[in-house]
Scaffold this active site. Sequence first.
Site, PDB file in Angstrom:
ATOM      1  N   GLN A   1       0.837  -1.204   0.000  1.00 47.56           N
ATOM      2  CA  GLN A   1       0.000   0.000   0.000  1.00 47.56           C
ATOM      3  C   GLN A   1       0.874   1.257   0.000  1.00 47.56           C
ATOM      4  O   GLN A   1       1.847   1.351   0.743  1.00 47.56           O
ATOM      5  CB  GLN A   1      -0.910   0.002   1.230  1.00 47.56           C
ATOM      6  CG  GLN A   1      -1.847  -1.201   1.320  1.00 47.56           C
ATOM      7  CD  GLN A   1      -2.896  -1.225   0.235  1.00 47.56           C
ATOM      8  OE1 GLN A   1      -3.243  -0.203  -0.332  1.00 47.56           O
ATOM      9  NE2 GLN A   1      -3.417  -2.412  -0.053  1.00 47.56           N
TER      10      GLN A   1
ATOM     11  N   TYR B   1      -5.136 -13.685  -0.870  1.00 45.57           N
ATOM     12  CA  TYR B   1      -4.341 -12.634  -1.521  1.00 45.57           C
ATOM     13  C   TYR B   1      -3.527 -11.869  -0.461  1.00 45.57           C
ATOM     14  O   TYR B   1      -3.560 -10.649  -0.381  1.00 45.57           O
ATOM     15  CB  TYR B   1      -5.233 -11.654  -2.284  1.00 45.57           C
ATOM     16  CG  TYR B   1      -6.288 -12.313  -3.143  1.00 45.57           C
ATOM     17  CD1 TYR B   1      -6.000 -12.719  -4.441  1.00 45.57           C
ATOM     18  CD2 TYR B   1      -7.575 -12.532  -2.659  1.00 45.57           C
ATOM     19  CE1 TYR B   1      -6.966 -13.320  -5.241  1.00 45.57           C
ATOM     20  CE2 TYR B   1      -8.550 -13.137  -3.446  1.00 45.57           C
ATOM     21  CZ  TYR B   1      -8.239 -13.529  -4.731  1.00 45.57           C
ATOM     22  OH  TYR B   1      -9.204 -14.131  -5.511  1.00 45.57           O
TER      23      TYR B   1
ATOM     24  N   GLU C   1      -1.190 -16.769  -1.236  1.00 40.06           N
ATOM     25  CA  GLU C   1      -0.720 -15.758  -2.189  1.00 40.06           C
ATOM     26  C   GLU C   1      -0.060 -16.471  -3.362  1.00 40.06           C
ATOM     27  O   GLU C   1       0.697 -17.427  -3.179  1.00 40.06           O
ATOM     28  CB  GLU C   1       0.284 -14.824  -1.502  1.00 40.06           C
ATOM     29  CG  GLU C   1       1.060 -13.909  -2.402  1.00 40.06           C
ATOM     30  CD  GLU C   1       0.182 -12.954  -3.177  1.00 40.06           C
ATOM     31  OE1 GLU C   1       0.381 -12.832  -4.397  1.00 40.06           O
ATOM     32  OE2 GLU C   1      -0.707 -12.335  -2.567  1.00 40.06           O
TER      33      GLU C   1
ATOM     34  N   ASP D   1      -8.397  -9.403  -0.202  1.00 37.59           N
ATOM     35  CA  ASP D   1      -7.721  -8.199  -0.699  1.00 37.59           C
ATOM     36  C   ASP D   1      -7.159  -8.510  -2.078  1.00 37.59           C
ATOM     37  O   ASP D   1      -5.946  -8.573  -2.278  1.00 37.59           O
ATOM     38  CB  ASP D   1      -6.610  -7.786   0.273  1.00 37.59           C
ATOM     39  CG  ASP D   1      -5.946  -6.477  -0.127  1.00 37.59           C
ATOM     40  OD1 ASP D   1      -6.513  -5.746  -0.961  1.00 37.59           O
ATOM     41  OD2 ASP D   1      -4.847  -6.186   0.382  1.00 37.59           O
TER      42      ASP D   1
ATOM     43  N   CYS E   1      -9.575  -2.138  -4.272  1.00 44.12           N
ATOM     44  CA  CYS E   1      -9.188  -0.901  -4.945  1.00 44.12           C
ATOM     45  C   CYS E   1     -10.078  -0.636  -6.149  1.00 44.12           C
ATOM     46  O   CYS E   1      -9.910   0.354  -6.844  1.00 44.12           O
ATOM     47  CB  CYS E   1      -7.723  -0.948  -5.371  1.00 44.12           C
ATOM     48  SG  CYS E   1      -7.338  -2.320  -6.484  1.00 44.12           S
TER      49      CYS E   1
END
Length: 415
Positions: A281, A315, A336, A383, A410
């Site tokens: 981020q 994720y 992941e 995420d 996002c």
Amino acid sequence: MDDAKIDVKQILNFEGFREARIVECEIIKLGANGDGLAVHRLHDLPEGSQERTNAIGSSRIEVLVVPFVVPGDKVKVKLYKAQTYYQLCDLVEIVEASPDRDDSLVNCQYFAKCSGCQFQMMPYDKQLLHKQKVIENAYKYFSQLPTDLVPAVDPCVASPLKYNYRTKLTPHFDVPRKKALTELPPIGFGMKGRSVVVDIEECSIGTPVINQGMKEQREIVKDKWASYKRGVTILLRENTSRAANDDVASESKACVTDPKQIITEFVNNYRFEFPAGSFFQNNNSILPLITDYVRNNLRLSAESTDGPKYLVDAYCGSGLFSITCSTGVESVIGVEISADSVRYAEINAKLNNVQNTKFIVGEAEKIFANSLTPANETSVILDPPRKGCDSVFLDQLITYLPKKIVYISCNVHSQ
């Protein structure tokens, strides 16, 4: 929609289509991507006028998409590209400013050229209201839920920093194909609506350290611009050092440009290491608020009596949410697709003395191939990347039916 449909093929075959039209209109709302929307009614144009002749096709109205405006602005725009249901426009002039426009707030000399920022002329509280409306509309129009089941959307949480917050920037420059550079190329970011680079000497949303790095890298390019055979993207990433995780007083920062160099960020005294070129981020100032919000909505605090015992982090990246939300649960499983990210998630768990985490390399649905914890005692963090979760994972998640899901996105229009 048929009233607004444009015959693009007819436009391409029209003798005068290359003559850009300039029209006046009033912005009625902002679209989800931040551009303004206006309706230009063609039947209001004088019969036989050149403007009406140039308004091609059988459409009776034109939907105009205009950047760098706010609702209520009366503007003059230049139409430059026709799509099936709308026309892309350049902003030519603010004829009459909306009460919601305050140009004194603009903090960047490149605003309205660079495509990086859209809302600097809007008070921040209005920006947050717009973002809340985007989420409300996404539920309203895309969730396929009955109206009475569409959830209320809470007000958006403000970022502690409005400017100088980005800890990563990637300015670039282009080199023409099969041609050598004859002069220093512009170094910066893309122009809105064009495949052109705007030369940027300083970015008002980058941190001071990042802007110093940009200045230094621009000087390097200036010294050897003639030697470049292809375009280059320059990585600028902020690295933070502390004597100890909670020793803020000893903190120092530097700009890193090597994507393989390992950098450090701190979030609520948690320490995270990862390669500078990997994803993390980019607004460090708001990360404590985000991680606190996720943790609180999972009910993972030690005081919780009805919260889940287990956490699954799909994720998971380099472990941001797995680690900051690990308190109050018996175990955390993170998955992941990037083996490198999983390696750093494991490193970060050790750096923060978090011992109840396990990380798996694979697609998000791989968590369902393992022996899962009881669904009614498990929370899931999602995420995903901008494209959202794939259907295979979502179908398996619905079948599993965990007690709580917290979704970090996002792109609210993906899932």
